[in-house]
Write a protein that holds these residues in place. Sequence first.
Motif, PDB file in Angstrom:
ATOM      1  N   THR A 161      -1.027   3.077  -7.957  1.00 13.70           N
ATOM      2  CA  THR A 161      -2.167   3.177  -7.053  1.00 13.70           C
ATOM      3  C   THR A 161      -2.151   2.060  -6.013  1.00 13.70           C
ATOM      4  OG1 THR A 161      -3.401   4.260  -8.820  1.00 13.70           O
ATOM      5  CG2 THR A 161      -4.677   3.437  -6.964  1.00 13.70           C
ATOM      6  N   PHE A 162      -1.790   0.843  -6.423  1.00 11.54           N
ATOM      7  CA  PHE A 162      -1.658  -0.248  -5.449  1.00 11.54           C
ATOM      8  C   PHE A 162      -0.649   0.131  -4.367  1.00 11.54           C
ATOM      9  CE2 PHE A 162      -3.646  -3.434  -8.345  1.00 11.54           C
ATOM     10  CZ  PHE A 162      -4.476  -4.042  -7.412  1.00 11.54           C
ATOM     11  N   ASN A 163       0.474   0.687  -4.776  1.00  5.00           N
ATOM     12  CA  ASN A 163       1.492   1.092  -3.795  1.00  5.00           C
ATOM     13  C   ASN A 163       1.010   2.253  -2.928  1.00  5.00           C
ATOM     14  OD1 ASN A 163       3.454  -0.828  -4.382  1.00  5.00           O
ATOM     15  ND2 ASN A 163       4.215   0.367  -6.087  1.00  5.00           N
ATOM     16  N   MET A 164       0.221   3.140  -3.501  1.00  4.20           N
ATOM     17  CA  MET A 164      -0.279   4.287  -2.752  1.00  4.20           C
ATOM     18  C   MET A 164      -1.267   3.864  -1.657  1.00  4.20           C
ATOM     19  SD  MET A 164      -2.488   7.522  -4.142  1.00  4.20           S
ATOM     20  CE  MET A 164      -4.082   6.798  -3.827  1.00  4.20           C
ATOM     21  N   VAL A 165      -2.124   2.889  -1.958  1.00  4.35           N
ATOM     22  CA  VAL A 165      -3.153   2.508  -0.977  1.00  4.35           C
ATOM     23  C   VAL A 165      -2.639   1.528   0.074  1.00  4.35           C
ATOM     24  CG1 VAL A 165      -5.030   2.921  -2.611  1.00  4.35           C
ATOM     25  CG2 VAL A 165      -4.185   0.590  -2.288  1.00  4.35           C
ATOM     26  N   LYS A 166      -1.530   0.863  -0.207  1.00  7.48           N
ATOM     27  CA  LYS A 166      -1.030  -0.158   0.721  1.00  7.48           C
ATOM     28  C   LYS A 166      -0.830   0.370   2.150  1.00  7.48           C
ATOM     29  CE  LYS A 166       1.280  -3.416  -1.061  1.00  7.48           C
ATOM     30  NZ  LYS A 166       2.254  -4.235  -1.745  1.00  7.48           N
ATOM     31  N   PRO A 167      -0.177   1.521   2.353  1.00  7.74           N
ATOM     32  CA  PRO A 167      -0.017   2.009   3.731  1.00  7.74           C
ATOM     33  C   PRO A 167      -1.354   2.336   4.396  1.00  7.74           C
ATOM     34  CG  PRO A 167       1.420   3.222   2.242  1.00  7.74           C
ATOM     35  CD  PRO A 167       0.549   2.357   1.404  1.00  7.74           C
ATOM     36  N   MET A 168      -2.304   2.792   3.612  1.00  8.78           N
ATOM     37  CA  MET A 168      -3.610   3.142   4.166  1.00  8.78           C
ATOM     38  C   MET A 168      -4.324   1.903   4.682  1.00  8.78           C
ATOM     39  SD  MET A 168      -5.465   5.663   4.800  1.00  8.78           S
ATOM     40  CE  MET A 168      -7.092   6.334   4.906  1.00  8.78           C
ATOM     41  N   GLN A 169      -4.149   0.789   3.995  1.00 12.30           N
ATOM     42  CA  GLN A 169      -4.814  -0.447   4.401  1.00 12.30           C
ATOM     43  C   GLN A 169      -4.270  -0.978   5.721  1.00 12.30           C
ATOM     44  OE1 GLN A 169      -4.102  -2.504   0.670  1.00 12.30           O
ATOM     45  NE2 GLN A 169      -6.283  -2.424   0.200  1.00 12.30           N
ATOM     46  N   HIS A 170      -3.099  -0.519   6.111  1.00 13.44           N
ATOM     47  CA  HIS A 170      -2.499  -0.967   7.370  1.00 13.44           C
ATOM     48  C   HIS A 170      -2.449   0.168   8.397  1.00 13.44           C
ATOM     49  CE1 HIS A 170      -1.457  -4.646   5.344  1.00 13.44           C
ATOM     50  NE2 HIS A 170      -0.875  -3.960   4.392  1.00 13.44           N
TER      51      HIS A 170
END
Length: 193
Positions: A148-157
Motif C-alpha cells: 500500500t505504501f508503494n501504491m500511494v507513493k505515485p499519487m502523492q506526487h
Amino acid sequence: MGKTMIDRLPLPKRQKDALRQAKITQSLLADAIVKRDKFSLEEKSNYVDILYARQPQMLGTIIVLHRLGVSEATMEPLMDLLFMITIALENGKIELPPASEDLVELCYERVTSRMTQETDARLSELEKRKASQDYIEQHPEQWLLAYTFNMVKPMQHSTEEERVVNLFVTTAFNYVEVFTELLHPDWQKQRSH
C-alpha cells in the motif's frame, strides 16, 4: 518468505516478528497480484459482486469517493487493492466476517489521526519518523502495508488536487487497517500496552 529468510533480513526483531505473523503472506500477495492483473472485464465484474457480498462496507467507500467527485481512473488502484486482498484471502482460505460500519469508522479515525501526527509542524522530523517507524515495525500485515505504501507513493506526487490525494491515501490505508483488524482483532490492544 521462510523463517530463515526473515531471520537474515536487516530488520529490527519486532519487525521480523510482525513478518512472521502476517496472514497475508508475500506469496499470497504476489499470486493475488498476478491473478488480478490478468482479469477480464467480466472477472472484474464478478469480483465486484464477491466484494459486495463479503465486504459491503469496504465497497461502499468507493461509492462515497465517487460521490465526493473522485474520478473512476483515480479510484481504480483502490478497487485493484480490494480485488487483490480478496484474492489473497481466497487463496489463503481465510474467511473474514464483514467489516461493520463502526469498525470502518474507527479505523478511519486511526488513519486520519496518524496522518495528522505525521504532518504535525510541532513535532520534529525525528519524532515524526520515529512514530511512523514504530507503527510500521509493529504492523502485523507487513506485506500488505508495504504494498500500500508503494501504491500511494505515485499519487502523492501527482498533479491531482490535494483533497483527492488525501481521500485516496486515507482510503487506501483505511483498507489496510480494516483488514488488519479483521485478521488480527487484538493487535491495536496489544500496541497500547
